[in-house]
Design an enzyme around this catalytic site. Sequence first.
Site, mmCIF file in Angstrom:
data_model
loop_
_atom_site.group_PDB
_atom_site.id
_atom_site.type_symbol
_atom_site.label_atom_id
_atom_site.label_comp_id
_atom_site.label_asym_id
_atom_site.label_seq_id
_atom_site.Cartn_x
_atom_site.Cartn_y
_atom_site.Cartn_z
ATOM 1 N N PHE A 201 0.714 -1.231 -0.024
ATOM 2 C CA PHE A 201 0.047 -0.038 0.040
ATOM 3 C C PHE A 201 0.939 1.280 0.023
ATOM 4 C CE2 PHE A 201 -2.298 3.572 1.681
ATOM 5 C CZ PHE A 201 -3.599 3.460 1.138
ATOM 6 N N ASP A 310 9.364 3.004 1.539
ATOM 7 C CA ASP A 310 8.266 3.908 2.282
ATOM 8 C C ASP A 310 7.808 3.419 3.671
ATOM 9 O OD1 ASP A 310 5.654 4.628 2.938
ATOM 10 O OD2 ASP A 310 4.513 3.902 0.967
ATOM 11 N N LYS A 341 2.507 10.631 8.510
ATOM 12 C CA LYS A 341 1.749 9.954 9.761
ATOM 13 C C LYS A 341 2.303 10.400 10.926
ATOM 14 C CE LYS A 341 -0.678 5.892 7.849
ATOM 15 N NZ LYS A 341 -1.905 6.135 7.843
ATOM 16 N N THR A 365 1.801 24.161 -4.918
ATOM 17 C CA THR A 365 1.687 25.209 -3.950
ATOM 18 C C THR A 365 2.066 25.342 -2.672
ATOM 19 O OG1 THR A 365 -0.395 25.574 -5.424
ATOM 20 C CG2 THR A 365 -0.027 27.173 -3.510
HETATM 21 C C1 LIG Z 1 2.890 2.638 3.585
HETATM 22 C C2 LIG Z 1 1.906 3.693 3.287
HETATM 23 N N1 LIG Z 1 2.288 4.613 2.286
HETATM 24 C C3 LIG Z 1 1.389 5.581 1.966
HETATM 25 C C4 LIG Z 1 0.253 5.857 2.614
HETATM 26 C C5 LIG Z 1 -0.597 7.094 2.078
HETATM 27 O O1 LIG Z 1 -0.362 7.860 2.982
HETATM 28 P P1 LIG Z 1 -1.435 9.225 3.016
HETATM 29 O O2 LIG Z 1 -2.757 8.595 3.723
HETATM 30 O O3 LIG Z 1 -0.770 10.075 3.954
HETATM 31 O O4 LIG Z 1 -1.551 9.671 1.836
HETATM 32 C C6 LIG Z 1 -0.121 5.056 3.609
HETATM 33 C C7 LIG Z 1 -1.269 5.250 4.279
HETATM 34 O O5 LIG Z 1 -1.803 4.392 5.190
HETATM 35 C C8 LIG Z 1 0.855 3.740 4.165
HETATM 36 O O6 LIG Z 1 0.690 3.221 5.208
#
Ligand SMILES: Cc1ncc(COP(=O)(O)O)c(C=O)c1O
Length: 483
Positions: A201, A310, A341, A365
């Site tokens: 994800f 990530d 987060k 922006t």
């Molecule tokens: C591993 C990971 N990457 C990206 C995201 C996306 O982040 P956001 O919801 O702040 O756009 C999430 C959100 O849960 C995530 O868990």
Amino acid sequence: MLPRLAKSSLIQQVRGVSAIANAEPSGPSIQTSIPGPRSKELKQEMDKVHQTTSVRFHVDYEKSFGNYVVDADGNTLLDVYTQISSLPLGYNHPDLVKVASSPQLITSLVSRPALGSFPRTDFADGISHALTSIAPKGLKAVQTMLCGTSANENAIKTAFIWYQAQRRGGLGPDALHLESCMTQQKPGTPNLSVMGFEGAFHGRSLCMLSVTRSKPIHKVDIPAFDWPIAKFPRYKYPLAQNSAYNKKQDQECLADVEAKIAEWKRRDNDVAAIIVEPIQAEGGDHYGSPAFFQGLRDVAAKHGIVFIVDEVQTGGGATGDVWAHDHWNLSSPPDIVTFSKKLLTGGYFYGEHLRVKEAYRIYNTWMGDPTKLLLLEKAVEVIKRDGLIEQSRSVGAEFQKRLGELQASSGGKLDQARGRGTFAAVDFPSGSLRDKFVDLAISNGLHCGGCGDKSLRFRPSLVYTKKHLDLTFDLLDKTLKQL
Ligand SMILES: Cc1ncc(COP(=O)(O)O)c(C=O)c1O
């Protein structure tokens, strides 16, 4: 439209709102079913103007404090889900509340800068206090963004830009590139791909959906790039008793990565970047071993592919280190590490070699938000001052032990207990049983959440201590008996 208020009632209202809770309750207290009548009413109101399909209950943020969330009906829950893993210091931490009333924060909020063009005079200071001080080893440069998704999007753009510059011998785009991109033709619009993983994800924007594969409902009906999907390990737990099986998983997954890089090269669609989570969180808390990630890092380096880690959900301390990839002992640092987060601002750290030379290629922006940076600066100070990373390590070790014991005594209802620090999960036999458990736990005063098909995840904030842990396991035990 807001009603016009007499000056005295305006002051009263401001006073009401400024009555922020400043002490933690001693435990949960449940007054109604959840969602209760007030939450339901608020949802109906909201539904007239906004989608509400995913709304669980409305929260009284002024009354919530520390590890406890208070809902619109006055129910107080011990929160081990913390706004989907995004509160570093729980609710209304007094140090953050104090920063929120500082002149810098107020002016950043009221006169929001377009950071890419008109940053605040103290912006570089804010970056170095809030972010450079916690930078992953080997990565100094940082770019703030709005959220995890926008961090990942721009990390991938950075990778493509670098990859194409390498093909041109380190040069920027020439006239032919600039002209051809306007009609989406080569060479200005190249065929390039990003390797993601089964179960990953990375966000729900159009581009990120091509590397997000945790749940079909996120992806259905949305066109996707033809990008390779590699296998990600699926281990058996406890790790120590399944090491041969798990090692084979690593080998099979790395072989799949190599095979797909070669296949996409043959298709004239080079893999320019690999993006991977240290722990596939939304997809069901799937871990990769240090050996798997070391292998992945080395494969990426061998093929000149940008290695993006990530850490949007794992970054910020819950795994017992600020960065989960610190546990891997890599031969060289990742090229890019994205975050959001618990780190309050979105963004990414990157290797100096990836710095984009031309203006407006990585741009929007706001490009982040200095208010979040001010809060993060204080949060980092509190984390260091109060030894919260060390605390998440020691409380986390106890958490893992207790979760294993709970599983052992669950009569087969729980399986695959796993985790690092306070970042933890356990599986149920089915998604419907997991969902029933979550609802029951909430009705008992414990706010936890699901992930993947049938996993229950724990994401307490860094102010979660042994006493909260004891209460968590009392409530888990009670709920399990009711299931
Ligand atoms: C591993 C990971 N990457 C990206 C995201 C996306 O982040 P956001 O919801 O702040 O756009 C999430 C959100 O849960 C995530 O868990």
